[in-house]
Scaffold this motif. Structure first.
Motif: not given
Length: 274
Positions: A269-272, A259-261, A247-249
């Motif tokens: 990973x899903x990037x939301x 958010x990474x879930x 998330x920070x990157x």
């Protein structure tokens, strides 16, 4: 010219020229830079890719992803550093042999001539002598693009997504060892995005090396072995999706908080966006 379709290698400081066809890794990028005028599009990028690997190049607009793919294909020449395919630079391969080693799908696929879909796909067989296997290969390529029902259509009548699937089928028919795809899913609906990348996965399972430029980070994480994230012409990070997609990157590179879930089934990973 030497055996194996490689021109006599151009010697460079510290270089040894063209290597054997079976040399690993298949794709090697060494401290590569590319500049146009005052614009530095890529800056000292290094990475490798090999057989059985599905690698996604991701990053914001203008990060250098498509430029990298054009350099790997041989359409552009590095300003500094080098790229090799099977140990030789793209320009060192005879054009016919290069066409058998690597296939390319660009992101701009408008068509001006009235070929049928099947004729367009058949062009993928141009680097090879005519063979009794060609009809089977072309049928399989049409199926891979889910365009069998369009085989007799004039390509100038197709939608953007249908053209993209036709060009992808031509790439499949070319049956190259290295496959370079530049934003192939951009014009596709959800179903065909998944189908295209699933077929790319099957190509790597059969031993190919596929390098694909994508914008959808979750799509890249779902299908790819490795992700290389570019930022302002530099390689920010490269590795498995769960290591690269932090998330920070992503917030730093894209300027967008996320958010990474984990995916509920695969754990990928899903990037939301937040």
């Amino acid at each position: 010219m030497s055996r194996g379709g490689v021109r006599r290698a151009r010697r460079r400081p510290g270089g040894t020229g063209a290597g054997p066809l079976g040399a690993e890794p298949w794709v090697r990028v060494e401290t590569l830079s590319y500049r146009i005028g005052e614009s530095q599009l890529l800056n000292h990028v290094s990475f490798t890719a090999g057989s059985g690997e599905l690698l996604a190049l991701v990053g914001p607009n203008g990060a250098g992803k498509s430029t990298m793919l054009a350099l790997q294909s041989g359409d552009l020449h590095p300003t500094e550093g080098r790229i090799t395919l099977f140990g030789a630079e793209p320009q060192d391969w005879r054009p016919l042999h290069l066409a058998r080693l690597r296939s390319v799908m660009t992101q701009h696929n408008s068509q001006a001539f009235s070929f049928t879909v099947e004729e367009m796909v058949r062009m993928g067989r141009a680097p090879y002598p005519a063979s009794d296997d060609d009809p089977r290969i072309i049928r399989a390529a049409l199926e891979a693009g889910e365009i069998t029902h369009l085989s007799a259509r004039d390509i100038t009548t197709l939608s953007g997504g249908e053209i993209a699937r036709t060009v992808f089928a031509r790439v499949v028919a070319q049956d190259a060892r290295i496959v370079l795809l530049d934003e192939p899913t951009a014009p596709l609906d959800l179903k065909h995005q998944e189908k295209l990348l699933a077929h790319a996965r099957s190509m790597t399972d059969a031993g190919a090396c596929v390098i694909v430029v994508l914008h959808d980070l979750s799509l890249a994480a779902r299908h790819c072995d490795s992700i290389a994230i570019f930022n302002r012409g530099e390689l920010e990070a490269m590795g498995p999706p769960h290591e690269v997609l932090m998330a920070e990157r992503i917030a730093r590179v894209y300027g967008q908080e996320v958010e990474i879930i984990p995916h509920p089934r695969s754990g990928r990973p899903l990037v939301v966006p937040v």
